[in-house]
Design an enzyme around this catalytic site. Structure first.
Site, mmCIF file in Angstrom:
data_model
loop_
_atom_site.group_PDB
_atom_site.id
_atom_site.type_symbol
_atom_site.label_atom_id
_atom_site.label_comp_id
_atom_site.label_asym_id
_atom_site.label_seq_id
_atom_site.Cartn_x
_atom_site.Cartn_y
_atom_site.Cartn_z
ATOM 1 N N ASP B 151 0.858 -1.184 0.000
ATOM 2 C CA ASP B 151 0.000 0.000 0.000
ATOM 3 C C ASP B 151 0.894 1.233 0.000
ATOM 4 O O ASP B 151 1.368 1.664 1.049
ATOM 5 C CB ASP B 151 -0.918 0.013 1.234
ATOM 6 C CG ASP B 151 -2.022 -1.049 1.170
ATOM 7 O OD1 ASP B 151 -1.800 -2.090 0.512
ATOM 8 O OD2 ASP B 151 -3.092 -0.842 1.776
ATOM 9 N N LYS B 215 -6.581 3.336 -3.734
ATOM 10 C CA LYS B 215 -7.047 3.366 -2.352
ATOM 11 C C LYS B 215 -7.246 4.818 -1.941
ATOM 12 O O LYS B 215 -6.473 5.690 -2.333
ATOM 13 C CB LYS B 215 -5.992 2.663 -1.488
ATOM 14 C CG LYS B 215 -6.224 2.709 0.007
ATOM 15 C CD LYS B 215 -5.181 1.838 0.746
ATOM 16 C CE LYS B 215 -5.189 2.109 2.232
ATOM 17 N NZ LYS B 215 -4.138 1.374 2.966
ATOM 18 N N LYS B 251 -10.049 0.431 -2.920
ATOM 19 C CA LYS B 251 -10.013 0.205 -1.479
ATOM 20 C C LYS B 251 -10.275 1.504 -0.729
ATOM 21 O O LYS B 251 -9.402 2.350 -0.623
ATOM 22 C CB LYS B 251 -8.643 -0.377 -1.061
ATOM 23 C CG LYS B 251 -8.518 -0.548 0.466
ATOM 24 C CD LYS B 251 -7.185 -1.172 0.866
ATOM 25 C CE LYS B 251 -6.985 -1.096 2.377
ATOM 26 N NZ LYS B 251 -5.651 -1.553 2.798
#
Lengths: 480, 315
Positions: B151, B215, B251
């Site tokens: 991430d 995300k 996400k």
């Protein structure tokens, strides 16, 4: 379950106390009609009978007008604005308190989804009473002279597409300005008006200030012709509006008319496309397209036609058609068999005249009146579906090449109620707003209503304005 | 990647491509999200949604106070969210700082959680303010310790000052390190990008550079995963699929704490991107407290009663 199907989420019907049959609401009481004639109001989603409704004739109308006159002379015209306001506030609060009940009854009688009655029709109706309650004691500051006077007894006839909301648009300003009312709801959707009569009783509104008489077209015609009516307000079809205007021309009775439309929703190449798609959907499929100001013509800049249409069709495929009482329903039932027949007739004419039809893949229930969200592409100005009001979930798609051409096409209609402009460019929006001939123009949104905002049409879409300070003028003697 | 054919990698071509994107009307996006939030999800669909949401959670702890003990406890919870009920699915992944990756991987493997990936936040998370060299090393470390999901944060400073090429190159460099060893999630930190136009641009930038997921947030900045932001990102992956035939995941992270919040996210996925995105390969929810609320709602559906918070484990 492999996909995320929504299980039925039905609003309970238990809260709706619908009587088996209803009398006429005259002088604060429900009374039997003179001729004892009855008609049925049905649930358009399953054709079940909801209640028996009285059919008022001339004798009943005369009784209602006399009650309204007496209430005007003896009570309402003598009451201060401050006192009238209290009744309006009380009605507004009662509508809020009973909002769920009103929402359910409205969905049952009209066929529109509970999401709309719950989130739009009922809250907006209450808002109209709150807004006009605020005006009642401030009329001398509204710009109609220092002693604005009411007309007296007003006759009001409302349509079936927003039954309670149209009632609120009519009754709230009439009472705030000191008039008394005889109102006739539409033949197919009388229930929330009769429920509203109960609210008047609950609010201790003096008898005769609001009278509600039910019936069909003949009842409405007779009401407008009654000699003791001081003002007429009508919302409905242009055809009936013309008849009323003609009959009242003789007596010179003031009249406001809110009639049909064929609104153009113009999407320019620089529009925020995803939100424009939502706006088009909301513009034509809100309330099954039973909206006088619906954006029933989509004018697309030709260079984005294919991309936009593909987005629109994908979005339309996600529209949820079904039981109006299901909280996840986006589009409900067509209000009546007659309206459904009219939509079918115009839709067939579109096909016969060579436009391409596409309907969203929806499962149509077996019973009731339904029409899948539909678009016509390849429509030209010469097609009937580009000119006549369909009043259903049917969108006609046309294209334009330049902003000038868009305006020219948008204005090329006998109507002039609404228009929408979609563009990221502020200057273009203002330019289009200056050139469009429509009473309401929305920019990057559509079908937004507020009691403070005047609403009404150009040309064959009507006379006068409703809502806001402008709307008050319709109920004040001599106001321009 | 076929998507890369859309640009030649230069800043000019990037800029030109991003300029072709239609604008986002903020009011319209908010309205659409608010309308979808009124969807009423009951009975069988609620049950389905709760289990799906559990399996989509990236169960996260990103605290300065994280310890080996805390990480082990998180991993146990990830594998068996409800120790009393084996029918509860395991979560999508655990998400930790890079120095905790080894501990998490080892513990998961030792308790039978081999199928649960460990995600590491990387590239000087959460601010992204470090040299390129440090960011690359950060990523390499995480992967070498066993992270199979990275991430990363984008350089918001570079994005806001218009150096889109820099942001793009950095994502590509990290993607190269991930190659086939790790899935790359690119954190846009939408709370710092502020406008929905920026969210859309940054989403495309990340997808063009090779993100497997986009995300919303680090969870360290508010606002985080607001419904309009997620809506715009879901529109972006939907439209990007039309262009490239590649499905990129989404996400949301930060601020999704209740079952209601999570179900609203799933409604957005279904109605904006489409049912194809309704699986943990293409939609994850970054959260910690959410899991317990999902478990309590699940118990309510099974037993018909609400239980106290003492009937779910604190971690």
């Amino acid at each position: 379950m492999s996909d995320f199907e929504y299980a039925p989420a039905l609003e309970s019907k238990a809260i709706a106390n619908i009587s088996k049959d209803y009398g006429l609401f005259i002088n604060g009481k429900f009374i039997a009609s003179h001729n004892k004639k009855r008609f049925e109001t049905i649930n358009p989603a399953n054709e079940e009978v909801l209640a028996k409704i009285s059919l008022a004739d001339e004798v009943d109308i005369d009784k209602a007008v006399k009650a309204a006159r007496a209430a005007y002379v003896k009570v309402w015209s003598k009451m201060s604005g401050k006192e009238r306001a209290k009744y309006l506030f009380r009605i507004a609060r009662l509508l809020q308190e009973r909002s769920r009940e009103f929402a359910v009854v409205e969905s049952l009688d009209n066929g529109k989804p509970i999401r709309e009655t719950r989130d739009i029709d009922i809250p907006l109706s209450a808002a109209h009473f709150f807004y006009h309650a605020g005006w009642a004691d401030k009329l001398e500051f509204a710009g109609f002279g220092d002693k604005p006077k009411a007309h007296g007894v007003v006759a009001q006839i409302i349509p079936w597409n927003f039954p309670l909301l149209m009632l609120a648009w009519k009754i709230a300003p009439a009472l705030a300005t000191g008039n008394t009312v005889v109102l006739k709801p539409a033949e197919t959707t009388p229930l929330t008006a009769l429920l509203f009569a109960e609210v008047c009783q609950q609010a201790d509104l003096p008898p005769g200030v609001v009278n509600i008489i039910t019936g069909d077209g003949s009842t409405g015609a007779a009401l407008t012709k009654h000699p003791d009516i001081d003002k007429v307000a009508f919302t409905g079809s242009t055809e009936v509006g013309k008849l009323i205007a003609r009959s009242l021309a003789v007596s010179n009775t003031p009249v406001t008319l809110e009639l049909g439309g064929k609104g153009a929703n113009i999407v320019f190449e620089d529009a925020p496309l995803d939100q424009a798609v939502e706006g088009i959907i909301n513009g034509i499929f809100f309330n099954q397209g039973h909206v006088c100001c619906a954006g029933s013509r989509l004018l697309l800049q030709e260079n984005i036609h294919d991309e936009f249409l593909s987005k629109l069709q994908k979005r339309m495929s996600k529209i949820r058609l079904g039981d109006p009482l299901d909280k996840n329903t986006d589009i409900g039932a067509i209000n009546s068999a007659a309206q459904l027949a009219k939509i079918h007739e115009l839709s067939s004419s579109g096909q016969a005249e060579g436009a391409d039809i596409w309907s969203a893949p929806c499962q149509i229930p077996n019973k009731g009146f339904w029409f899948a969200p539909t678009i016509f592409t390849g429509v030209t100005q010469a097609h009937r579906i580009a000119r006549e009001e369909i009043f259903g979930p049917v969108l006609s798609v046309l294209t334009f090449r330049t902003p000038q051409e868009a305006i020219e096409k948008a204005n090329n209609t006998p109507f002039g109620l609404s228009a929408g402009v979609w563009s990221d460019k502020g200057s273009r929006i203002l330019w289009a707003g200056n050139h469009l001939k429509a009473g309401v123009i929305w920019a990057n949104t559509f079908n937004k209503f507020d009691p403070a905002s005047p609403f009404g049409g150009y040309k064959e879409s009507g006379w006068g304005r409703e809502g806001g300070r402008h709307g008050l003028g319709a109920y004040i003697k001599g106001a321009k | 990647m076929s998507a890369l054919n859309l640009i030649d990698g230069s800043e000019t071509s990037l800029r030109r491509f991003l300029q072709t994107l239609a604008g986002v009307d903020q009011i319209g996006a908010q309205e659409r999200a608010a309308m979808l939030a009124t969807r009423s999800i009951k009975t069988t669909s609620k049950k389905w949604a709760i289990d799906m949401a559990i399996s989509m959670i990236d169960l996260t702890t990103l605290e300065g106070a994280d310890t080996a003990g805390k990480i082990r406890s998180l991993c146990s919870k990830a594998l068996r969210p409800d120790p009393q009920d084996p029918s509860v699915p395991h979560v999508g992944a655990v998400c930790v700082y890079n120095d905790m990756v080894g501990i998490a991987r080892k513990h998961l493997d030792s308790i039978g959680g081999q199928s649960i990936p460990v995600a590491a936040v990387a590239t000087a998370f959460p601010s992204g303010r470090a040299s390129r060299k440090v960011k690359l090393q950060d990523t390499k470390d995480a992967i070498s310790l066993g992270a199979t999901e990275i991430d990363m944060v984008i350089d918001r400073g570079a994005f806001l000052s218009g150096h889109l090429g820099e942001v793009f190159d950095e994502i590509r460099a990290i993607k190269e390190i991930c190659s086939d060893k790790a899935h790359l999630k690119v954190i846009l930190e939408t709370g710092e990008l502020v406008t929905l136009d920026n969210v859309r641009k940054a989403s495309y930038l990340a997808m063009l550079a090779g993100a497997d997921f986009i995300k919303t947030s680090t969870g360290k900045v508010t606002p985080a995963a607001t419904a309009p932001v997620v809506l715009v990102m879901l529109e972006a992956v939907r439209d990007f699929y039309e262009l490239s035939q590649v499905r990129i995941g989404v996400k949301p992270a930060g601020g999704i704490r209740t079952t209601k919040d999570a179900i609203k996210q799933l409604v957005l996925v279904k109605e904006i991107a489409g049912a194809e995105w309704l699986n943990p390969e293409l939609f994850r929810i970054g959260a910690s407290a959410l899991l317990n609320d999902l478990l309590m709602q699940r118990m309510k559906l099974t037993t018909g009663r609400y239980s106290s918070a003492n009937y779910v484990t604190v971690d």
